[in-house]
Design a protein around this motif. Structure first.
Motif, PDB file in Angstrom:
ATOM      1  N   PRO A 187     -13.243  49.867  45.562  1.00 24.82           N
ATOM      2  CA  PRO A 187     -12.755  50.331  46.868  1.00 24.82           C
ATOM      3  C   PRO A 187     -13.318  49.453  47.993  1.00 24.82           C
ATOM      4  O   PRO A 187     -14.445  48.946  47.893  1.00 24.82           O
ATOM      5  CB  PRO A 187     -13.306  51.756  46.956  1.00 24.82           C
ATOM      6  N   ASN A 189     -12.263  50.234  51.646  1.00 22.00           N
ATOM      7  CA  ASN A 189     -12.198  50.894  52.956  1.00 22.00           C
ATOM      8  C   ASN A 189     -13.590  51.314  53.426  1.00 22.00           C
ATOM      9  O   ASN A 189     -14.321  51.993  52.702  1.00 22.00           O
ATOM     10  CB  ASN A 189     -11.294  52.116  52.890  1.00 22.00           C
ATOM     11  N   GLY A 190     -13.960  50.861  54.619  1.00 22.03           N
ATOM     12  CA  GLY A 190     -15.236  51.229  55.213  1.00 22.03           C
ATOM     13  C   GLY A 190     -16.360  50.246  54.945  1.00 22.03           C
ATOM     14  O   GLY A 190     -17.396  50.284  55.633  1.00 22.03           O
ATOM     15  N   GLU A 193     -16.766  47.582  57.949  1.00 26.81           N
ATOM     16  CA  GLU A 193     -17.384  48.237  59.107  1.00 26.81           C
ATOM     17  C   GLU A 193     -18.873  48.481  58.865  1.00 26.81           C
ATOM     18  O   GLU A 193     -19.708  48.273  59.755  1.00 26.81           O
ATOM     19  CB  GLU A 193     -16.668  49.558  59.380  1.00 26.81           C
ATOM     20  N   TYR A 216      -6.191  44.600  52.748  1.00 27.93           N
ATOM     21  CA  TYR A 216      -5.847  44.369  54.152  1.00 27.93           C
ATOM     22  C   TYR A 216      -7.058  43.706  54.809  1.00 27.93           C
ATOM     23  O   TYR A 216      -7.950  44.392  55.307  1.00 27.93           O
ATOM     24  CB  TYR A 216      -5.535  45.691  54.859  1.00 27.93           C
ATOM     25  N   GLN A 219      -7.737  44.701  58.674  1.00 30.21           N
ATOM     26  CA  GLN A 219      -7.946  46.130  58.886  1.00 30.21           C
ATOM     27  C   GLN A 219      -9.175  46.647  58.121  1.00 30.21           C
ATOM     28  O   GLN A 219      -9.796  47.631  58.556  1.00 30.21           O
ATOM     29  CB  GLN A 219      -6.703  46.907  58.463  1.00 30.21           C
ATOM     30  N   GLN A 220      -9.529  46.004  57.017  1.00 22.77           N
ATOM     31  CA  GLN A 220     -10.692  46.433  56.248  1.00 22.77           C
ATOM     32  C   GLN A 220     -11.966  45.687  56.643  1.00 22.77           C
ATOM     33  O   GLN A 220     -13.017  45.916  56.046  1.00 22.77           O
ATOM     34  CB  GLN A 220     -10.417  46.265  54.749  1.00 22.77           C
TER      35      GLN A 220
END
Length: 414
Positions: A187, A189-190, A193, A216, A219-220
């Protein structure tokens, strides 16, 4: 050729003949190889291993086109087309986006050689062979490498990554999106960030996943993303795709030392690929024919559409999983949410030697599947459904081959 030289020596006279003889001042000690007198013979096989994959007719046709010069305006246009194609499949607007003249390993080295300097802290998710390779390269550069080691089949949670970021304060974190040696889909996502919160860049390997699973880049929050040509893209091996965020670019351009590789110096490559508003300067001769093929493979993906390709691989993998389980085989990755749709790992059935099964399928059906690699060696069989090979028909073919192999290959029942 020797007959021509002899005639020339008579016609030109003694003085000129002496000059002609100097053209061949030594006898040839190595004769022409007998093997090269025979025509090239290549078997027709269905490549359902972890890559490379079969080429599409469009890509093969591109490989048969005539050569042009690597600095011709038409070649620069092809390179510009490739950059736009990479931006599409990566889902990024990064200006510093290009192709590397080398396989996925070259892209990994380009990322590490340019972003890391001696003494930099480098945190590596090592849940398969590609994390181990990244750690190895980081050590060769002189970075302070810290590995988060997991056995084959494992992936990293946000909490585990944050603990590593707090403890080691790395300049760069490496994660493999599609770990082809174990069949795990990490994974994402996150994670970008999270890295940025700790002033760390995120480097992601998507060689085995690109085009087969959603990613992405912008965006990721991925800072460096790379992939290869020979898997879902169905292009020949030997070129790779890479992109750098502005944060990654700033670190590269603020280096105190020059990268240890001239060939993979991103500043030079950025100029060659027209990523800067400056005239292009010769750096190296690009693999022109391979770039034709890469351009056409990216065009094919653009025409199909990423979401359609992701769906194709998801559905083909689900069909494969069902048929494998119907044979009584077990999937190696237990959690369906982190199964890589492009490369499926099957737990080795008890009593069999993986080499016997792989050889039987190849010898009797002309289908390639593979055993494990690195930490997964001897533990799994790997079946790849990559790009144009991700079809239900191909699943049926490999299942029939496996069914017969399990019946015919020797089995130790102890």
């Amino acid at each position: 050729m020797f007959r021509v030289l002899a005639v020339a020596s008579v016609a030109l006279g003694p003085q000129s003949a002496g000059r002609v003889r100097t053209m061949a001042s030594h006898q040839l000690l190595v004769p022409p190889p007998e093997a090269l007198r025979k025509p090239l013979s290549v078997p027709n096989r269905l490549l359902l291993g972890p890559g490379p994959s079969n080429l599409t007719p469009r890509v093969m046709a591109a490989g048969g086109l005539q050569m042009i010069g690597h600095t011709h305006k038409e070649m620069f246009q092809i390179m510009d087309d490739i950059k736009q194609g990479i931006q599409y499949v990566f889902q990024t607007k990064n200006p510093l986006t290009l192709a590397i003249s080398g396989s996925g390993h070259s892209a990994l080295e380009a990322a590490l050689f340019n972003v890391l300097e001696p003494g930099d802290s480098f945190l590596v998710g090592a849940n398969g062979i590609w994390g181990l390779r990244a750690a190895d390269i980081g050590e060769r550069i002189g970075a302070c490498v810290y590995t988060m080691v997991k056995g084959p089949g494992g992936h990293y949670t946000l909490q585990e990554v944050e603990e590593g970021l707090v403890q080691h304060k790395p300049a760069l974190l490496f994660l493999t999106h599609g770990e082809s040696s174990s069949g795990v889909l990490q994974p994402l996502n996150g994670y970008g960030e999270l890295c940025h919160r700790y002033k760390c860049l995120l480097l992601v390997d998507s060689v085995a996943s690109l085009g087969g699973a959603p990613i992405y880049m912008d965006q990721q929050g991925i800072d460096i993303l790379y992939s290869g040509s020979q898997k879902v893209l169905n292009a020949p091996p030997g070129t790779s795709l890479i992109s750098f965020s502005d944060k990654a670019r700033n670190k590269i351009y603020a280096r105190k030392t020059r990268p240890c590789s001239f060939y993979l110096d991103v500043k030079c490559l950025a100029n060659l690929w027209g990523c800067e508003d400056k005239p292009r300067i010769y750096h190296h001769t690009t693999p022109i024919i391979s770039l034709y093929s890469l351009r056409e493979s990216l065009a094919t993906m653009a025409e199909q559409g990423l979401e359609s390709s992701w769906r194709q691989h998801r559905e083909a993998a689900a069909y494969l999983h069902g048929r494998l389980q119907a044979l009584g085989l077990q999937l190696f990755v237990k959690d369906p949410a982190v199964r890589l749709p492009t490369i499926t790992t099957v737990a080795m059935p008890a009593g069999y030697n993986w080499k016997d099964i792989v050889s039987y399928v190849m010898d009797h059906f002309d289908i390639e599947i593979a055993g494990g690699l690195g930490p997964s060696a001897g533990k799994v069989l790997r079946i790849g459904l990559l790009g144009c090979n991700a079809t239900w028909e191909n699943v049926d073919r490999v299942i029939e081959a496996l069914k017969e192999a399990l019946q015919r290959c020797p089995r130790n029942k102890l």
